[in-house]
Design a protein around this motif. Structure first.
Motif, PDB file in Angstrom:
ATOM      1  N   ASP A   1       0.831  -1.207   0.000  1.00  0.00           N
ATOM      2  CA  ASP A   1       0.000   0.000   0.000  1.00  0.00           C
ATOM      3  C   ASP A   1       0.869   1.261   0.000  1.00  0.00           C
ATOM      4  O   ASP A   1       0.563   2.246  -0.684  1.00  0.00           O
ATOM      5  N   PHE A   2       1.927   1.210   0.768  1.00  0.00           N
ATOM      6  CA  PHE A   2       2.843   2.350   0.872  1.00  0.00           C
ATOM      7  C   PHE A   2       3.469   2.673  -0.487  1.00  0.00           C
ATOM      8  O   PHE A   2       3.496   3.826  -0.919  1.00  0.00           O
ATOM      9  N   VAL A   3       3.944   1.641  -1.163  1.00  0.00           N
ATOM     10  CA  VAL A   3       4.578   1.829  -2.468  1.00  0.00           C
ATOM     11  C   VAL A   3       3.554   2.314  -3.494  1.00  0.00           C
ATOM     12  O   VAL A   3       3.829   3.215  -4.302  1.00  0.00           O
ATOM     13  N   ALA A   4       2.359   1.724  -3.464  1.00  0.00           N
ATOM     14  CA  ALA A   4       1.318   2.097  -4.430  1.00  0.00           C
ATOM     15  C   ALA A   4       0.917   3.559  -4.314  1.00  0.00           C
ATOM     16  O   ALA A   4       0.496   4.175  -5.303  1.00  0.00           O
ATOM     17  N   ASN A   5       1.063   4.133  -3.114  1.00  0.00           N
ATOM     18  CA  ASN A   5       0.628   5.511  -2.887  1.00  0.00           C
ATOM     19  C   ASN A   5       1.776   6.513  -2.852  1.00  0.00           C
ATOM     20  O   ASN A   5       1.570   7.678  -2.501  1.00  0.00           O
ATOM     21  N   THR A   6       2.993   6.055  -3.189  1.00  0.00           N
ATOM     22  CA  THR A   6       4.153   6.938  -3.181  1.00  0.00           C
ATOM     23  C   THR A   6       4.625   7.181  -4.615  1.00  0.00           C
ATOM     24  O   THR A   6       4.955   6.234  -5.323  1.00  0.00           O
ATOM     25  N   SER A   7       4.670   8.437  -5.023  1.00  0.00           N
ATOM     26  CA  SER A   7       5.007   8.752  -6.411  1.00  0.00           C
ATOM     27  C   SER A   7       6.405   9.334  -6.587  1.00  0.00           C
ATOM     28  O   SER A   7       6.974   9.264  -7.676  1.00  0.00           O
ATOM     29  N   THR A   8       6.966   9.901  -5.520  1.00  0.00           N
ATOM     30  CA  THR A   8       8.292  10.517  -5.628  1.00  0.00           C
ATOM     31  C   THR A   8       9.179  10.072  -4.468  1.00  0.00           C
ATOM     32  O   THR A   8       8.679   9.705  -3.397  1.00  0.00           O
ATOM     33  N   PRO A   9      10.500  10.094  -4.656  1.00  0.00           N
ATOM     34  CA  PRO A   9      11.407   9.701  -3.566  1.00  0.00           C
ATOM     35  C   PRO A   9      11.282  10.646  -2.374  1.00  0.00           C
ATOM     36  O   PRO A   9      10.965  11.827  -2.524  1.00  0.00           O
TER      37      PRO A   9
END
Length: 428
Positions: A248-256
């Motif tokens: 879920d964390f990765v799916a909702n993270t778009s930038t470093p």
């Protein structure tokens, strides 16, 4: 011992909405909760169950209040179904003398049936709202008093209670503050109350002992904006309960992230794509291996953007706190002040790095069937569980009952709750 003295002088605790409490306010809250517990008749040596999903100020205050009252702390896990209530931590440690529950879990019918069955006195979290009386005194206790109650997983049998004294918890908190790289200026984000002893001893207590700035975020309420909050507050450390939280964390993270985030994980070996996650998002995974009755943790796998993936890697010994010897049927661990215990996993050490080959209890037929069919499955006794409740498979296997289940539902935090699952399957 575990008391308000572990809190740093500049301690601040904030939520995702900007509400904050200072150290003095947290100390007042601790003393108010002590008043509530004592007014209900709590005494030194009584057990205290906590069922607060969020690691909010009440959760932290109760954790510390238990230490100051000489109570035994139990973080309860949830029943997956009403049929598995008898296989929860509440059942293992029954009867639990006192129990505090939040509104979220009060709406869970199975959960409330569990606490009504196994807890003597149930207190609602909002009972604290009207309390102004305080008990600042610390009830005399010793470093050898039991403070934290946990249990083995029950993967192959009945879970075994495991007890940690005040000294055990304090010593491990100091040790793990070094192992997990907590600093005074670290910014800690607590995501949820977990029933695992490891979350207390590798994250909550070490961070409280070390760091000034703490946040708590309700990942159940707003998963999508969680990464934005982490970015905004420059969080440096957080604890993720399972692979699903990572997904879920990765799916909702778009930038470093501007600030590198150290993510505490346990319960599974690191998949290959986690190295790419480190590179793409500027995070690091502190994946640890051990068990509540042996080492918390025994091994640490620090995965960064510079790591080279290794299959089934468990990492390295982070220090010399535990001695480990490989035996023919697992590994023998020397626990400070407690003698020796066995971990029945097939592990090996090569040039200082440790690898998990298989768990001793793994069914060899299961491994072959999984490879042959390319299906995510497990075998428990004469039951085959296929981890895809929506998949339309006409799968048959002579002599076995076939079940289609959702893995996320049965993953009560770090891994599949096999003890509850076996109980459920045996009733079918």
């Amino acid at each position: 011992m575990i008391s308000k003295n572990i809190l740093k002088p500049n301690f601040v605790y904030s939520d995702e909405y900007g509400n904050s409490i200072s150290r003095s306010e947290m100390c007042d809250l601790i003393d108010r909760w002590k008043y509530v517990l004592l007014s209900y008749g709590a005494e030194r040596g009584n057990s205290l169950g906590i069922s607060l999903v969020r690691v909010n100020p009440n959760h932290v205050a109760l954790v510390i209040a238990a230490g100051e009252l000489g109570m035994k702390l139990i973080l309860l896990d949830k029943p997956v179904l009403e049929d598995t209530i008898d296989r929860t931590k509440a059942a293992i440690f029954s009867p639990i003398d006192f129990h505090v529950v939040d509104e979220y879990l009060e709406e869970n019918t199975a959960y409330m049936k569990m606490v009504e069955a196994y807890c003597k006195i149930n207190i609602r979290e909002n009972a604290i709202n009207l309390v102004t009386n305080k008990v600042p005194e610390i009830i005399p206790s010793t470093e050898d008093d039991v403070y934290l109650c946990g249990s083995t997983s029950g993967t192959t049998g009945i879970p075994k209670p495991v007890y940690y004294t005040q000294k055990d918890c304090y010593d491990l908190a100091i040790r793990n503050a070094r192992v997990f790289d907590f600093k005074q200026d670290s910014k800690i984000c607590h995501t949820r109350n977990m029933h695992h002893v490891s979350s207390m001893l590798t994250f909550l207590l070490p961070s409280l002992l070390t760091s000034d700035r703490h946040y708590y975020y309700n990942i159940y309420n707003d998963t999508a904006n969680f990464p934005r909050f982490m970015q905004q507050e420059h969080i440096t450390h957080s604890f993720f309960g399972s692979k699903f939280v990572v997904d879920d964390f990765v799916a909702n993270t778009s930038t470093p992230f501007e600030t590198t985030i150290k993510i505490n994980l346990s319960g599974f070996t690191i998949p290959e794509n986690y190295v790419d996650i480190c590179k793409n998002l500027n995070v690091e995974f502190y994946s640890h291996y051990g068990s509540v009755d042996t080492g918390v943790p025994l091994l640490l796998n620090k995965v960064t953007k510079d790591s080279i993936y290794q299959k089934d890697w468990l990492g390295k010994k982070p220090d010399d706190y535990y001695d480990i010897d490989v035996m023919y049927d697992g590994i023998l661990v020397k626990i400070p002040g407690k003698g020796y215990n066995m971990v029945h996993d097939n592990v090996e050490e090569i040039d200082g790095t440790w690898y998990l080959n298989t768990r001793r209890e793994t069914n060899p037929y299961e491994s072959g069937l999984r490879e042959e069919t390319n299906i995510d499955l497990n075998i428990y006794d004469k039951h085959i569980v296929i981890w895809d409740e929506k998949r339309d498979l006409n799968f048959q296997h002579p002599g076995y009952k076939i079940h289609y289940l959702d893995k996320k539902t049965w993953t009560t935090e770090t891994k599949i709750n096999v003890y509850q699952l076996r109980g459920y399957l045996n009733k079918l």
